[in-house]
Design a protein around this motif. Sequence first.
Motif, PDB file in Angstrom:
ATOM      1  N   GLU A 244      -2.474  -8.677  -3.815  1.00 24.32           N
ATOM      2  CA  GLU A 244      -2.703  -9.283  -2.510  1.00 24.32           C
ATOM      3  C   GLU A 244      -1.400  -9.649  -1.803  1.00 24.32           C
ATOM      4  N   SER A 245      -0.238  -9.521  -2.475  1.00 25.24           N
ATOM      5  CA  SER A 245       1.046  -9.850  -1.854  1.00 25.24           C
ATOM      6  C   SER A 245       1.410  -8.776  -0.839  1.00 25.24           C
ATOM      7  N   LEU A 246       2.349  -9.128   0.034  1.00 26.94           N
ATOM      8  CA  LEU A 246       2.752  -8.193   1.081  1.00 26.94           C
ATOM      9  C   LEU A 246       3.548  -7.011   0.539  1.00 26.94           C
ATOM     10  N   PHE A 247       4.267  -7.242  -0.549  1.00 26.17           N
ATOM     11  CA  PHE A 247       5.152  -6.180  -1.053  1.00 26.17           C
ATOM     12  C   PHE A 247       4.796  -5.829  -2.498  1.00 26.17           C
ATOM     13  N   ARG A 248       5.017  -4.586  -2.794  1.00 24.00           N
ATOM     14  CA  ARG A 248       4.702  -4.070  -4.134  1.00 24.00           C
ATOM     15  C   ARG A 248       5.935  -4.196  -5.033  1.00 24.00           C
TER      16      ARG A 248
ATOM     17  N   ASP B 204       0.809  -1.212   0.000  1.00 24.09           N
ATOM     18  CA  ASP B 204       0.000   0.000   0.000  1.00 24.09           C
ATOM     19  C   ASP B 204       0.847   1.268   0.000  1.00 24.09           C
ATOM     20  N   SER B 205       2.145   1.133  -0.291  1.00 24.91           N
ATOM     21  CA  SER B 205       3.030   2.308  -0.289  1.00 24.91           C
ATOM     22  C   SER B 205       2.681   3.251  -1.431  1.00 24.91           C
ATOM     23  N   ASP B 206       2.781   4.534  -1.125  1.00 22.81           N
ATOM     24  CA  ASP B 206       2.532   5.558  -2.141  1.00 22.81           C
ATOM     25  C   ASP B 206       3.847   5.795  -2.909  1.00 22.81           C
TER      26      ASP B 206
END
Length: 285
Positions: free
Chosen positions: A252-256, A217-219
């Motif tokens: 849905e993964s933890l990291f982008r 969810d990082s911008d």
Amino acid sequence: MEKKHKRMFQLILERRSATLLTVLFLTCFTLMTLSVRRQGGVTLIERGALSLSGPLLQAAGAPKRWARDLWRKYLLFRDLRDENLVLKKQLDAMRGLSFQISELEAKVQRLESTLSAIRTLPAPVRLAHVLGQDASPFGPTMLVDLGSVHGVRAGMPVVNQAGVVGRISRVGRTASRVLLLTDSRSAVDVIVQRTRAQGIFSMAPGGEGEVRYLATDSDVREGDLLIASGLGGVFPKGLPVAWVTKVGPLGESLFRRVEAKPAVNFNRLEEVLVMMTPGQENGQP
């Protein structure tokens, strides 16, 4: 005999008109010739001889004049050739000087940019010149002209005006090897300058830069600047590291999934800065 003389006399009398004209012509011609010679003139024969002698003398002197003109042209050509060689050497020297001036101007511009970067760095630095690069299975390494005699220690960060270059991996007496940021063994803790999202930048085996452990969810956007976070104790906080080039979709993964390229152009490195950080000088990691 008398008859013979009479016959001749008779013949003269019969042709007295022609004989008289011939005698008069010879007398006049003789008188004219003597008169002209007395006046310093020339006879018709002499005039004819003089008329013929001029062209003959000119024809006889033509080879000499031709040879003289040819020699003068040869001397002129030789002088022009020598002058042309001198001018060519001068032109080559001026071209070489022009190239040197252009190179000095480019170097001055690089050093001015480097000097501007020095003013913003949080630690003392030493300017190092790149001696060469070596290939390895993990990526290229670089050799610089600073070593232990200059106070360089393993682990010191290496930067330039664009950002992080790498860190000192091996130290010799007068030269050191730099582990570049493009080496897959290098990893730098980074934050997105705009949003302060944290991750780790490193090069994938395929040669592409990626940011790992960045929360899904990082911008983060394309064009964002990644800077050193200061974690790990190698690179001071705030140094430019890479630019974001591609951002994967939310999942849905933890990291982008985020791709990035180094801020430094490693194909144009000629001078770098070794940061003489206190921790590294004391042998601390």
